[in-house]
Design a protein around this motif. Structure first.
Motif, short mmCIF file in Angstrom:
data_model
loop_
_atom_site.label_atom_id
_atom_site.label_comp_id
_atom_site.label_asym_id
_atom_site.label_seq_id
_atom_site.Cartn_x
_atom_site.Cartn_y
_atom_site.Cartn_z
N LEU A 11 0.87 -1.18 0.00
CA LEU A 11 0.00 0.00 0.00
C LEU A 11 0.90 1.23 0.00
O LEU A 11 1.74 1.38 0.90
CB LEU A 11 -0.88 -0.02 1.26
CG LEU A 11 -1.61 1.26 1.65
CD1 LEU A 11 -2.54 1.74 0.55
CD2 LEU A 11 -2.39 1.05 2.94
N LEU B 121 1.06 5.27 0.33
CA LEU B 121 0.30 6.43 0.82
C LEU B 121 1.10 7.68 0.51
O LEU B 121 2.18 7.88 1.07
CB LEU B 121 0.04 6.30 2.32
CG LEU B 121 -0.79 5.08 2.73
CD1 LEU B 121 -0.78 4.89 4.24
CD2 LEU B 121 -2.22 5.23 2.23
N VAL C 2 -4.00 7.05 -2.31
CA VAL C 2 -3.84 5.62 -2.11
C VAL C 2 -3.55 4.92 -3.43
O VAL C 2 -4.26 5.13 -4.42
CB VAL C 2 -5.15 5.03 -1.53
CG1 VAL C 2 -5.10 3.51 -1.52
CG2 VAL C 2 -5.39 5.58 -0.13
N TYR D 90 -1.72 0.90 -4.85
CA TYR D 90 -1.14 -0.37 -4.46
C TYR D 90 -0.18 -0.80 -5.56
O TYR D 90 -0.55 -0.76 -6.74
CB TYR D 90 -2.23 -1.44 -4.30
CG TYR D 90 -3.23 -1.12 -3.21
CD1 TYR D 90 -3.03 -1.58 -1.91
CD2 TYR D 90 -4.35 -0.35 -3.48
CE1 TYR D 90 -3.94 -1.28 -0.90
CE2 TYR D 90 -5.26 -0.05 -2.47
CZ TYR D 90 -5.05 -0.51 -1.19
OH TYR D 90 -5.95 -0.21 -0.19
N ILE E 172 -8.02 -4.55 3.21
CA ILE E 172 -6.85 -3.89 2.62
C ILE E 172 -6.19 -4.83 1.62
O ILE E 172 -5.80 -4.42 0.52
CB ILE E 172 -5.87 -3.44 3.73
CG1 ILE E 172 -6.58 -2.58 4.79
CG2 ILE E 172 -4.67 -2.69 3.14
CD1 ILE E 172 -7.32 -1.40 4.26
N LEU F 186 -0.56 -5.99 5.17
CA LEU F 186 0.02 -5.57 3.90
C LEU F 186 1.13 -4.57 4.22
O LEU F 186 0.94 -3.67 5.05
CB LEU F 186 -1.06 -4.90 3.04
CG LEU F 186 -0.75 -4.84 1.54
CD1 LEU F 186 -0.90 -6.22 0.91
CD2 LEU F 186 -1.65 -3.86 0.83
N ILE G 148 3.39 -1.34 3.98
CA ILE G 148 2.99 0.03 3.66
C ILE G 148 4.24 0.86 3.42
O ILE G 148 5.27 0.66 4.06
CB ILE G 148 2.21 0.65 4.85
CG1 ILE G 148 0.92 -0.14 5.10
CG2 ILE G 148 1.89 2.13 4.60
CD1 ILE G 148 0.16 0.32 6.35
#
Lengths: 273, 273, 273, 273, 273, 273
Positions: free
Chosen positions: B13, B15, B31, B33, B62, B87, B89
């Motif tokens: 993920l 951010l 966001v 991925y 998620i 996941l 990040i």
């Protein structure tokens, strides 16, 4: 001179989907930083008190952002230690209509759960303080964290500071047995207990069961048990009575070991069902 | 029938702060991925191939969002296992003017780093595939992950599938010594090596050093060493020549063990300095 | 113990059109709060110093938002007085391509311009401080504000605190004559003068005029004049050399009354033309 | 192995004003792609089934975006044909308080309305399928589209696949007479009819009229008529009972040609009035 | 009294992906309404003239929004007819770095392309006007639209109003042959021709070809041809000289049938490559 | 020919926090321009009338934006004078759940409050008008503004134009005594009075007091008093009956000096509590 209140606990990064979007739909998250104890410190600053927050965050920009977020509301963050691996995160998808909100926690291995009590100087932290507040969430994070909460409560009591705990039993973080044992032990240092939770050992009296209405007698019975067991000076809780998915009545019940005080109910309509 | 390419690796993920905001300023994150191997699968789907991505994500919304993100671009996600804790990040603050971008990783304990090779059926995964691609990031995550990559490479080779690796040595994830040992070992199963990195043991020849210009002879020397050591059929890398903070020339160098191919340079101006 | 620096000046609400929109196009404004003196305090906090900001804001939520904005970056705001009518505002439309940025000021009648020196206790404010910084903008706001700046400079000098001023002559706020008179008077209390501005009386020597290049001799001549007139310990300024609409070289020139120090130039490309 | 359901219909671009803005106020539209049949396919994928969507979209990035939107939710889009002129569009202004929502359709000349049945291979499409679902909107688009729906229903019936239709009579798209004729004809191939609509020829019995309450007997009478006329195995409909502008009760009525099943009502409060 | 300029043409809905997103990535579109002729009217209003725009839009909220958009900038919209099926749309994906911008048109069947000349009263429209401006895009929309433009040009000429056309040949809308024929015919009513386009029949002289530099002689030759053929009073065009992907020089060339005027070039850096 | 209505008053810049954010939380404001009189003009344009708005705004881009905002809705803004110092501003924080909305005014010194009656030519303004509308807010801004309103009312009366005023007494702008005196004086020129407000001198009759219900008799009594005192042709007001925080009944009461007309109540649920 304003009264100083110290609160201690975890501060997390909250990532919320905007506009009632689902996790699988969103292209952005709204960012905020908070936690029960940090929010109490910020709220007290709003009322003009000195709110000092004690915690540990990673020594990186995400940890710094958590600190700056609190500073914005005037919280004293000088006793937030820096180090460890990460800031705990939780993801929030706001429900709408018939779809409930959902939360995904990603909080394992957070800096506060791996702190060491020696990183904190309670003499400095409690200097001039009149009240110390924490919750039952922090001791659930790890044994180190539980030991840290106990050390803080003992230091506060030794200095004659009023202590309070919001029980807030979290089933996802620890077992009922461990929570009951650890929280009962910690409550010996607590003056004011917040929360009507059977986690301290209360077993409901069958005769108090009523359906669809606020069981005030049941709460009084529980408060009496809690006071007898732990010797609290005060026990308090908010009480919710649900009328429909979006209409709730809220009131508060307080027990001083002698008498019960029950505020008038007020109906608030929630923004979403 | 379109060609099928299998890629294997971590999906994280990401951010990102919007509008060049700093971490301490932002009230939202954008966001997305992705990861090197997932991005390759999506790009190949864009070109009309079948891109199959192999990974493991947590069994929560998620993880599901990561899968749906790839599906959007047509990636075959049926072999993404579900389970594990979280996941990975990473947080990205986009730089602007004289301020550099910065990245904060929060990837420890991700589902892929704790997967078990037995969760994946390579016969099904590689059925009909012509190419298998992975990177040097996945084996850096954990010993389990390194064993998983090796098992996948061996299975692909046994089926006569072309294999490729993007070396991509990450100093934050493992030591130079361990990376060199593990990657050198994995490269015995690799046909096509991407990336000009001394991690496989190359020591630069002093005479090749030149300042401020593209050292093409140095790269050729390294490619020759890599081919000799590991027996790659092809070695390829993009080469960047920096003219200023925002002007770069890009070209590509390919070596087939016999001859070098160097594409013409093209100058691209980056959007931000 | 960190060094404490006190800064004094106006903090304004800045309303910026997003996405390069024009004023007549925008449906929203981006909100920030700042000013030269407040920004210096915030920047020093970023470097680990104690930045104390002295000002006056209205006793309403807009004033509180300005304070909270500074707190976020760790600025000590305990000496910001509350009262008066309003927070000064300026509107910013960010230019793009061939369209220049434009600013609309709406700052008349701000709380700081109508403060009273008696609202501030300089003994408390300067306790433990090593440096006091202000600018030539504040005395331009009103006679009261000019008297306030003088009182602060005098108090700082009396306590042996280093004082600095950023001249920053604003033609929209006062006449050249009044600015020259007031700023020359204030500079008697100043140790470090920032800004290469003829407002203190300097008349350029014709022979120094050169077109399209940095006139370093001219700046040196001006610094020498300023030092002779006001007795500054140091004079410093950033110098910009424009190569094109979006490429500028920046360097700094410092004079200690004896010798000149000129840093190497660095070219920065601005994000927009 | 998951059950496979095939749905067939139009997918449109929906452009919605954000934040309850009116069309004349908005500077942006929220983008989504959908339609009754596509939404059913996506919802079934959410429940773990294989949802295959059959349609036609223009061979441009807007058509591709519609496909990618469905892929995100796992819908099998391999049988969506490409070609024709445009994707149908509808604009949605979300109402608020006393202002009703409004919709502007711009769907004429869409790719699906001008497709040719020969573009679709029903043997491949229905391979392994257990259910085929469509609606009464698609045959309303054009004669070609109506012929296409008939061909699909016939092919499904020939393969012993269960067929369903959501009647969904749209007065803006065709006359009552033509809708009645075409839908009645198509229903000979339908096993499961969804929707309580007099379009198949039902004339309400006066004695069933009741004001302000759910006329359950009327619905039962209509279902009986529909079953007698077209021989459906099942007829089903959701039933809404309005209590106020924002409170509705929802229940479902099902008829198997023999017996009626009526679910319990649930009250849902809509988010906006 | 301000000068009145009448412009006539199509106004379309433009839907742009935000933040350099691709069509397949975006969840929103930025909304604006415009077209060459409408933009000229708005720009003239900005300069203090009276800009009257003549067009036709559908009698729905999207058509109303186009009108309101122009009104915002002060354009006189009283002669915009209402009716027909739809407003033309174009989708814009803004390019970034090495990815080019792309446009998807969805303009067939727009209200303006199906208007009837009888819907417009040229006596009222041109009352008090000094200038009439249109472009070569409108006659490309349909034969009706071409007839409408001719009628407007004839009416303007009959009243002694100066007329101008921006040739703007669009290959996607009509063939070179038809464009050449129709535009050459319309140009008999035109005083001022804008645009250097061979569509009026010019065949480049080989000797004027030069690579990578502005071919000023070629443009002069073309202007001379155009003036000879159609008898324009003035011909004008902007000229672009590309230095790199993002650096362009812009100048203007004007010919009065006698003499050429060429402005000095200015380099503008585009915001994106 | 549409009827022309002239309205006169202040137009302000409204800055609203988005998404129910508090002032101290927001990083952006939503921008709109409005005021009671301007809103009436825009609403009448929506209904097809000619709405002419008379006011004064600063001669800067913020004033221009206010004008363009009205133009968007078709309002005739040719009689809005330009000049003076600033546009009045108000900040709005939208409440949510138990938190009330709050407004911060920053309107002192606005252009309209310092206008001069000589800047307006009432002969031109009222040419062809049938109705003139203003409110009790404008005369509260300054003595100049009150004189201006009186001059406008007198000019309208002299031309036989129907005049109306919305009393709208604002306690923050002037005292009850001054408001009563000025408004009573102005009402001699008014035909239609809107608003049920005791500011014209009405003292409630004790016997009319009822709790929690709409006191219709009280309103009738007040209207009778107002009509007797000022000789209005019509008095009208909307009446709200609160059932809960978010449910209100709305009706309207009209008095023609002879008879009362009371519309049926309708319940509207407000979007937020």
């Amino acid at each position: 001179m304003s009264k100083k209140v110290v609160t201690l606990g975890e501060i997390m990064l909250r990532l919320t989907t905007p506009d009632f979007k689902r996790f699988v739909q969103t292209d952005s998250f709204e960012v905020t930083y908070g936690g029960g104890e940090a929010n109490v410190a910020a709220a007290l600053c709003n009322y003009g008190l000195i709110g000092t927050f004690v915690s540990k965050v990673p020594n990186n920009p995400i940890g710094q952002s958590a600190i700056n977020h609190l500073r914005r509301y005037g919280v004293d963050t000088q006793f937030v230690a820096r180090g460890g691996d990460r800031l705990g995160i939780y993801f929030l998808e706001t429900g709408a209509s018939v779809r409930a909100s959902q939360v995904v926690y990603d909080r394992a291995g957070s800096s506060i759960s791996e702190m060491d009590t020696s990183e904190f100087d309670f003499d400095q932290i409690f200097e001039g303080a009149e009240w110390f507040h924490t919750t039952g969430v922090t001791p659930a994070l790890s044994d180190k964290a539980a030991a840290f909460v106990e050390a803080a409560l003992m230091a506060a009591k030794a200095k004659g500071i009023t202590t309070s705990i919001d029980l807030n039993y979290r089933t996802k973080l620890w077992s009922k047995e461990k929570a009951s044992e650890v929280l009962s032990h910690l409550c010996q240092y607590v003056d004011v207990c917040i929360g009507a939770d059977p986690i301290l050992g209360y077993i409901a009296n069958e005769t108090h069961h009523t359906k669809g209405e606020l069981n005030l007698d049941g709460f009084k019975d529980m408060f009496h048990f809690m006071q007898q067991k732990c010797g609290f000076k005060f026990i308090a809780s908010s009480l919710r009575e649900s009328h429909s998915a979006s209409d709730n009545s809220w009131s508060a019940l307080v027990y001083d070991g002698n008498k019960f005080y029950h505020t008038k109910s007020t109906i608030y309509e929630s923004l979403i069902g």
